[in-house]
Design a protein around this motif. Structure first.
Motif, mmCIF file in Angstrom:
data_model
loop_
_atom_site.group_PDB
_atom_site.id
_atom_site.type_symbol
_atom_site.label_atom_id
_atom_site.label_comp_id
_atom_site.label_asym_id
_atom_site.label_seq_id
_atom_site.Cartn_x
_atom_site.Cartn_y
_atom_site.Cartn_z
ATOM 1 N N GLN A 257 0.851 -1.185 0.000
ATOM 2 C CA GLN A 257 0.000 0.000 0.000
ATOM 3 C C GLN A 257 0.890 1.240 0.000
ATOM 4 N N THR A 258 0.518 2.249 -0.748
ATOM 5 C CA THR A 258 1.382 3.426 -0.886
ATOM 6 C C THR A 258 0.737 4.732 -0.445
ATOM 7 N N GLN A 259 -0.553 4.717 -0.120
ATOM 8 C CA GLN A 259 -1.202 5.939 0.335
ATOM 9 C C GLN A 259 -2.410 5.618 1.199
ATOM 10 N N THR A 260 -2.852 6.609 1.962
ATOM 11 C CA THR A 260 -3.985 6.433 2.863
ATOM 12 C C THR A 260 -5.259 6.161 2.072
ATOM 13 N N ARG A 261 -6.061 5.234 2.603
ATOM 14 C CA ARG A 261 -7.353 4.901 2.014
ATOM 15 C C ARG A 261 -8.467 5.233 3.004
ATOM 16 N N TYR A 262 -9.714 5.245 2.511
ATOM 17 C CA TYR A 262 -10.832 5.691 3.339
ATOM 18 C C TYR A 262 -12.028 4.752 3.190
ATOM 19 N N ALA A 263 -12.586 4.356 4.327
ATOM 20 C CA ALA A 263 -13.813 3.553 4.356
ATOM 21 C C ALA A 263 -14.823 4.317 5.206
ATOM 22 N N HIS A 264 -16.000 4.556 4.646
ATOM 23 C CA HIS A 264 -16.962 5.426 5.337
ATOM 24 C C HIS A 264 -18.372 4.873 5.251
ATOM 25 N N VAL A 265 -19.110 5.013 6.353
ATOM 26 C CA VAL A 265 -20.526 4.679 6.413
ATOM 27 C C VAL A 265 -21.278 5.926 6.861
ATOM 28 N N GLN A 266 -22.215 6.363 6.064
ATOM 29 C CA GLN A 266 -23.034 7.516 6.440
ATOM 30 C C GLN A 266 -24.208 7.055 7.287
ATOM 31 N N ASN A 267 -24.304 7.597 8.491
ATOM 32 C CA ASN A 267 -25.440 7.281 9.358
ATOM 33 C C ASN A 267 -25.546 8.358 10.439
ATOM 34 N N GLY A 439 -11.262 4.447 8.873
ATOM 35 C CA GLY A 439 -12.663 4.060 8.887
ATOM 36 C C GLY A 439 -13.491 5.038 9.701
ATOM 37 N N THR A 440 -14.646 5.438 9.182
ATOM 38 C CA THR A 440 -15.490 6.405 9.888
ATOM 39 C C THR A 440 -16.972 6.087 9.723
ATOM 40 N N ILE A 441 -17.720 6.394 10.768
ATOM 41 C CA ILE A 441 -19.185 6.450 10.715
ATOM 42 C C ILE A 441 -19.570 7.852 11.152
ATOM 43 N N ALA A 442 -20.306 8.564 10.313
ATOM 44 C CA ALA A 442 -20.653 9.954 10.608
ATOM 45 C C ALA A 442 -21.872 10.360 9.783
ATOM 46 N N PRO A 443 -22.511 11.497 10.130
ATOM 47 C CA PRO A 443 -23.679 11.947 9.358
ATOM 48 C C PRO A 443 -23.344 12.361 7.930
ATOM 49 N N ALA A 444 -22.108 12.778 7.679
ATOM 50 C CA ALA A 444 -21.727 13.269 6.359
ATOM 51 C C ALA A 444 -21.758 12.155 5.324
#
Length: 451
Positions: A257-267, A439-444
């Motif tokens: 892996q060579t860069q930051t990745r993002y996993a997101h759940v909107q809730n 990894g994030t869970i947020a309203p956005a």
């Protein structure tokens, strides 16, 4: 880490050779481990334990979702765990259940990335019946296409129930995002599309059984009011004719892996969550990196740590915070996770976590805190060895990781060898942005950290 993570000798080379591993000075596992390998490759482990009339019987199959290398077949190891309770010509599903009740035993199973474990605990005087029942289904499993479809529906329902949770949705997305090629990309239950298609995979299920339910993948562990002589004789009697297979899956390598990745759940209705997930090392009893990160987690993010006191107790910005690295045969993830009270504090909390990481990169861990963490780890593990089932479970965990239950003592010896500099080196090596999936869970609608 062996004990904290699961909250959260090689196989014998000489056919038929028997060994006994006793407790040496300083070893954490206090009971003699007797091992025999049958000519077909089945490993048989016996641990006599003072539990009058009681024995635990485990079969560890070193096959999990890691071995699901074919496209469209994710989740099959877990699904097949279900099928193993569907019966044989000799013992139908109902007859198997009645036979267990007749000997005062209870049976269950569980599946994960690297293994499937079948276990029962019951009357040690009926050990021969336990062997008969398990040998029958491991060698003679039989189910109809109709039974197969019924079980496929049950697994679909299990997926639907579990992944209704935003936390489970994030768990699934995190691994799907963090991994590109390796089979850790999909969770144990599998991708949704594959779960939906399972009713159409009857023929493949027969192939899966033929490939993996073989003696060379398996270890029997018996703990309790038993003797090695009795266990070995029963293993030879009931499993001696089990035919060895020849299938070996090619596990795909994961690219760097060579860069930051993002996993997101909107809730907007679920507590905001943040996790920093770094590509970490595989489980090892020889290399210190994984053990060093386990001890880093135990020191830097325990309930006694400064960041816990600050964020949870004093500022009350998060409900909890912790770190862990799951024990996996191949390199997995090391995660630092927290549940926040307010989504707008996410950037601040991330900054506080990063401050701790930088602290350990810039200076070695405190020697006194490190020794205390090692002592807690040994004590916690030793105190849990209080029943045949707990002992067998502990041995099963190291068995599916290395193939040899006696490696449990080598693991704790490795922890003892970890010094402050080893922790600093491991944090510098693995906890870097190039190896990170946030990894994030947020309203956005999207990750608050994705530019």
């Amino acid at each position: 880490m062996f004990n904290y993570t699961f909250l959260s000798l090689l196989l014998l080379l000489v056919v038929g050779q028997q060994t006994a591993v006793g407790q040496a000075k300083g070893e954490v596992f206090p009971y003699k481990i007797n091992q025999t390998q049958l000519p077909n490759g089945l490993n048989v482990v016996t641990v006599p334990y003072n539990s009058p009339g009681l024995a635990a019987f485990y079969i560890v199959v070193r096959v999990g979702s890691r071995e699901e290398v074919e496209a469209g077949k994710s989740g099959f190891a877990h699904f097949f765990e279900h099928m193993m309770f569907r019966g044989t010509d000799q013992y139908s599903k109902e007859a198997y259940s009645n036979a267990l009740k007749g000997i005062g035993a209870s049976a269950n199973a569980n599946t994960w990335w690297d293994r499937t474990v079948y276990h029962m605990t019951g009357n040690a005087g009926m050990l021969d019946k336990m062997f008969e029942l398990e040998a029958d289904r491991f060698m003679n499993l039989k189910y109809s296409q109709a039974d197969f479809k019924v079980e496929a529906g049950a697994v679909k329902g299990e997926y639907t129930k579990n992944y209704a949770s935003p936390a489970m949705q994030l768990y699934e997305k995190t691994y799907d995002t963090a991994f590109e090629n390796h089979t850790y990309k999909h969770t144990t239950i599998g991708f949704w599309d594959d779960v939906v298609d399972m009713p159409n995979q009857y023929e493949y299920s027969l192939e899966f059984y033929k490939r993996f339910y073989r003696p060379e993948y398996s270890t029997i562990i018996v703990v309790g009011d038993v003797t090695p002589e009795r266990v070995n004789a029963l293993a030879k009697q009931y499993f001696g004719q089990w035919e060895r297979g020849d299938y070996q899956p090619q596990i795909p390598a994961e690219p760097e892996q060579t860069q930051t990745r993002y996993a997101h759940v909107q809730n907007p209705n679920f507590p905001p969550s943040l996790s920093l997930n770094f590509k970490g090392p595989a489980f090892s009893i020889d290399q210190k990196d994984k053990a060093a990160l386990d001890l880093f987690a135990a020191i830097a993010f325990s309930q006694k740590s400064p960041i816990y006191k600050k964020l949870v107790v004093e500022e009350q910005k998060v409900r909890n915070i912790g770190a862990y690295g799951l024990d996996t045969r191949d390199p997995g993830l090391f995660s630092i996770s927290t549940s926040l009270l307010k989504a707008e504090d996410m950037d601040y909390v991330k900054g506080e976590i990063e401050r701790v990481i930088e602290q350990y990169k810039n200076q070695p861990a405190d020697a006194k805190l490190l020794q205390e963490a090692k002592s807690r780890m040994r004590y916690s593990f030793a105190m849990d060895l209080d029943s045949p089932d707990n002992i067998a479970n502990a041995l099963s965990q190291v068995t599916w990781l290395t193939g040899n239950p006696a490696d449990i003592n080598r693991l704790f010896q490795l922890y003892e060898q970890v010094g402050p500099q080893d922790i600093q080196n491991a944090v510098r090596k693995y906890l870097v942005s190039q190896k990170l999936t946030i990894g994030t869970i947020a309203p956005a609608a999207d990750s608050p950290f994705k530019s």
